[in-house]
Design an enzyme around this catalytic site. Structure first.
Site, PDB file in Angstrom:
ATOM      1  N   CYS A 159      13.671  10.372   6.590  1.00  0.00           N
ATOM      2  CA  CYS A 159      13.652   9.843   7.960  1.00  0.00           C
ATOM      3  C   CYS A 159      15.010   9.996   8.619  1.00  0.00           C
ATOM      4  O   CYS A 159      15.103  10.262   9.815  1.00  0.00           O
ATOM      5  CB  CYS A 159      13.243   8.382   7.936  1.00  0.00           C
ATOM      6  SG  CYS A 159      14.242   7.414   6.815  1.00  0.00           S
ATOM      7  N   LYS A 196       0.847  -1.200   0.000  1.00  0.00           N
ATOM      8  CA  LYS A 196       0.000   0.000   0.000  1.00  0.00           C
ATOM      9  C   LYS A 196       0.878   1.245   0.000  1.00  0.00           C
ATOM     10  O   LYS A 196       1.540   1.548   0.992  1.00  0.00           O
ATOM     11  CB  LYS A 196      -0.912   0.038   1.237  1.00  0.00           C
ATOM     12  CG  LYS A 196      -2.024   1.077   1.040  1.00  0.00           C
ATOM     13  CD  LYS A 196      -2.678   1.519   2.302  1.00  0.00           C
ATOM     14  CE  LYS A 196      -1.913   2.584   3.017  1.00  0.00           C
ATOM     15  NZ  LYS A 196      -1.736   3.840   2.262  1.00  0.00           N
TER      16      LYS A 196
HETATM   17  P1  NAD Z   1       2.531   7.766   8.226  1.00  0.00           P
HETATM   18  O1  NAD Z   1       2.912   6.939   9.391  1.00  0.00           O
HETATM   19  O2  NAD Z   1       1.466   8.768   8.395  1.00  0.00           O
HETATM   20  O3  NAD Z   1       2.066   6.850   7.015  1.00  0.00           O
HETATM   21  C1  NAD Z   1       2.869   5.812   6.523  1.00  0.00           C
HETATM   22  C2  NAD Z   1       1.987   4.792   5.840  1.00  0.00           C
HETATM   23  O4  NAD Z   1       1.138   4.203   6.815  1.00  0.00           O
HETATM   24  C3  NAD Z   1       1.059   5.382   4.772  1.00  0.00           C
HETATM   25  O5  NAD Z   1       0.969   4.485   3.694  1.00  0.00           O
HETATM   26  C4  NAD Z   1      -0.257   5.465   5.498  1.00  0.00           C
HETATM   27  O6  NAD Z   1      -1.364   5.422   4.638  1.00  0.00           O
HETATM   28  C5  NAD Z   1      -0.210   4.241   6.380  1.00  0.00           C
HETATM   29  N1  NAD Z   1      -1.099   4.264   7.541  1.00  0.00           N
HETATM   30  C6  NAD Z   1      -1.555   5.335   8.232  1.00  0.00           C
HETATM   31  N2  NAD Z   1      -2.377   4.937   9.222  1.00  0.00           N
HETATM   32  C7  NAD Z   1      -2.441   3.582   9.164  1.00  0.00           C
HETATM   33  C8  NAD Z   1      -3.132   2.590   9.927  1.00  0.00           C
HETATM   34  N3  NAD Z   1      -3.923   2.907  10.948  1.00  0.00           N
HETATM   35  N4  NAD Z   1      -2.954   1.308   9.604  1.00  0.00           N
HETATM   36  C9  NAD Z   1      -2.154   0.954   8.577  1.00  0.00           C
HETATM   37  N5  NAD Z   1      -1.491   1.845   7.815  1.00  0.00           N
HETATM   38  C10 NAD Z   1      -1.627   3.147   8.104  1.00  0.00           C
HETATM   39  O7  NAD Z   1       3.885   8.407   7.713  1.00  0.00           O
HETATM   40  P2  NAD Z   1       4.083   9.441   6.529  1.00  0.00           P
HETATM   41  O8  NAD Z   1       3.586  10.752   7.015  1.00  0.00           O
HETATM   42  O9  NAD Z   1       3.556   8.881   5.254  1.00  0.00           O
HETATM   43  O10 NAD Z   1       5.673   9.444   6.386  1.00  0.00           O
HETATM   44  C11 NAD Z   1       6.490  10.194   7.186  1.00  0.00           C
HETATM   45  C12 NAD Z   1       7.048   9.361   8.314  1.00  0.00           C
HETATM   46  O11 NAD Z   1       7.727   8.207   7.807  1.00  0.00           O
HETATM   47  C13 NAD Z   1       8.098  10.100   9.110  1.00  0.00           C
HETATM   48  O12 NAD Z   1       7.895   9.907  10.476  1.00  0.00           O
HETATM   49  C14 NAD Z   1       9.406   9.438   8.692  1.00  0.00           C
HETATM   50  O13 NAD Z   1      10.438   9.524   9.613  1.00  0.00           O
HETATM   51  C15 NAD Z   1       8.994   8.051   8.443  1.00  0.00           C
HETATM   52  N6  NAD Z   1       9.959   7.369   7.567  1.00  0.00           N
HETATM   53  C16 NAD Z   1      10.805   6.446   8.117  1.00  0.00           C
HETATM   54  C17 NAD Z   1      11.748   5.806   7.332  1.00  0.00           C
HETATM   55  C18 NAD Z   1      12.690   4.779   7.915  1.00  0.00           C
HETATM   56  O14 NAD Z   1      13.293   4.030   7.146  1.00  0.00           O
HETATM   57  N7  NAD Z   1      12.846   4.706   9.212  1.00  0.00           N
HETATM   58  C19 NAD Z   1      11.814   6.094   5.966  1.00  0.00           C
HETATM   59  C20 NAD Z   1      10.942   7.025   5.432  1.00  0.00           C
HETATM   60  C21 NAD Z   1      10.006   7.656   6.264  1.00  0.00           C
END
Ligand code: NAD
Length: 487
Positions: free
Chosen positions: A291, A182
């Site tokens: 991130c 997703k």
């Molecule tokens: P997010 O957590 O809001 O969303 C990430 C994904 O999770 C999206 O696809 C979203 O639709 C899904 N999601 C949201 N709620 C959900 C639920 N209840 N159940 C299942 N899936 C759900 O994050 P974002 O705003 O898209 O991305 C930014 C964040 O990602 C930042 O905190 C960043 O640090 C992190 N990030 C981490 C890494 C890493 O490798 N550690 C890499 C890239 C981004």
């Protein structure tokens, strides 16, 4: 060239090898952050679509061709997918830049090759995953089999939509799993296109399914579904915690790659010009929506003023511009909400007592877009919110330190532990500090380097498990012990 100028086709779900509409018929509009204009409509997956995709992935795993295929054949197909990503590099880079707002320079020169690199690298592993012969008793022939988990649900964020497909799908598929992925609702386009290319490469129907849609609906349904064996998640710490709790009900394995607030530590004995460049790319690459961004710059007091002056000068030169212009190095933030969040943190920082040394404001390009200037907040104390919370934008918090102990203490005084940078000419200090920093990755005299062959992931609130490298294959395989009685 005509391909790169073509209008963007509406996005569909990819289920069982077919491009389909959502069962509900619902769609959402994906928007260009640089122009605030719609790009195209995209089918919005709901629970029924998750059911369809998981059923297809389950069948492709349990009875289908993928798991039974000779590993050399899986290797050939995944390698071909890597080639197809490179061949469609212009098209994919354009889609990524339109959807995410990142400079085309980054999409074309970094994201496309990295996504391809993942498929090329992990293709090679398909033929090299082996168990062991373990001689425990003369009465038995004992060995292990390294087996795939089954159906892997991958849930990914909007900052590296194409690269995340490579990080998650390439090792999962190489190990013989099937995948339902997703993409983030803000950036679904490149994942859909790569799933189409996967079919062209010969990945059988049902093996790689893509479901654009909302996290709270499609994502949630994937995490709850008993037919999904594992969730590999990259995203925010808040959503990661929720996923871990929800996955407990079906005893699903989870890997969580979460947020960060990574220290980039500059010692007085460093090559300061190189460190200024490293600090700049450490935070402004990917608009700071990275991130592992080096968002806390720790600078040794004796060089602090000189360093911040050079840094501010460089930041001021980095002007936001049209992401589709190959010369642009600072694009648009992904959404209006993200821009407001980032600007809110700048305000919080100055209210907390930080000094604005560069940037700090919205700067539209051609009167439009969610662009924010390259920003430096100086005089930050480690206890301030701008030092402790992930801003996820082009905002650098500069903190002083007195010596190596003080640097390590401040670097580790944070809930996160994703990455860190160390700038010094003293090799002993470099190794010693690298060991003491609580982080999954430490770069010395470098920042923001990644490769499919090198593990990446976090400690503490940055999550657990590893993407990339040989380590990531452990996340997608399990070991079976076999005892053959010889007596
Ligand atoms: P997010 O957590 O809001 O969303 C990430 C994904 O999770 C999206 O696809 C979203 O639709 C899904 N999601 C949201 N709620 C959900 C639920 N209840 N159940 C299942 N899936 C759900 O994050 P974002 O705003 O898209 O991305 C930014 C964040 O990602 C930042 O905190 C960043 O640090 C992190 N990030 C981490 C890494 C890493 O490798 N550690 C890499 C890239 C981004």
């Amino acid at each position: 060239m005509t391909e790169t100028l073509a209008p963007v086709r509406p996005g569909k779900l990819i289920i069982n090898g077919e491009k389909v509409d959502a069962a509900s018929g619902r769609t959402f509009t994906t928007v260009n952050p640089a122009t605030e204009e719609p790009i195209c409509a995209v089918a919005e997956a709901g629970p029924e679509d998750v059911e369809r995709a998981v059923t297809a992935a389950r069948a492709a795993f349990d009875a289908g061709p993928w798991g039974r295929m000779r590993p050399a054949e899986r290797q050939r197909i995944l390698f071909r997918l890597g080639d197809l990503i490179l061949e469609h590099g212009d098209e994919l880079a354009r889609l990524e830049t339109l959807d995410n707002g990142k400079p085309i320079f980054e999409s074309r020169q970094i994201d496309v090759p990295m996504a391809a690199n993942c498929f090329h690298y992990f293709a090679g592993w398909a033929t090299k995953l082996a168990g062991e012969t373990l001689p425990v008793s003369p009465a038995f022939f004992t060995y292990t089999l390294r087996e795939p988990l089954g159906v892997v649900g991958a849930i990914v964020p909007w900052n590296f939509p194409m690269i995340m497909v490579g990080w998650k799908a390439a090792p999962a598929l190489a190990a013989g799993n099937t995948v339902v992925l997703k993409p983030a609702e803000l950036t679904p386009l490149t994942a859909i296109r790569i799933a189409e290319l996967a079919l062209e490469a010969g990945v059988p129907p049902g093996v790689f399914n893509v479901l654009p849609g909302k996290g709270s609906i499609a994502g949630e349904a994937m995490v709850k579904h008993p037919g999904v064996d594992k969730i590999t998640f990259t995203g925010s710490t808040e959503v990661g915690k929720h996923i871990m709790k929800t996955a407990a009900d079906t005893v699903k394995k989870v890997t969580l790659e979460l947020g960060g607030k990574s220290p980039n530590i500059v010692f007085a004995d460093a090559d300061l010009d190189a460190a200024v460049k490293g600090a700049t790319t450490g935070i402004y690459y990917g608009k700071g929506e990275v991130c592992a961004a080096g968002s806390r710059l720790l600078v040794e007091s004796s060089v602090h003023d000189e360093f911040v002056a050079k840094l501010a000068e460089r930041a001021k030169k980095l002007q936001p511009a049209d992401p589709l212009d190959p010369k642009t190095r600072l694009g648009a933030l992904v959404s209006e909400a993200q821009m407001k969040k980032v600007l809110g943190y700048v305000e919080t920082g100055t209210r907390e007592g930080a000094r604005l040394a560069a940037g700090g404001a919205r700067q539209p390009v051609n009167g439009k877009g969610w662009f924010v200037q390259a920003t430096v907040l100086d005089g930050v104390e480690n206890r301030m919110r701008v030092a402790q919370e992930e801003i996820f934008g082009p905002v650098l918090a500069v903190i002083r330190f007195d010596d190596a102990d003080d640097a390590v203490r401040k670097a580790n005084d944070i809930p996160y532990g994703l990455a860190a940078g160390v700038w010094t000419r003293d090799v002993k200090k470099a190794h010693a500090v690298a060991r003491r920093i609580q982080a999954g990755t430490v770069w010395v005299n470098a920042y923001n380097f990644y490769d499919a062959g090198m593990p990446f992931g976090g400690t503490k609130a940055s999550g657990f498990g590893r993407d990339l490298g040989p380590e990531s294959l452990r996340e997608y395989t399990q070991v079976k012990s076999v005892w053959i009685n010889l007596e």
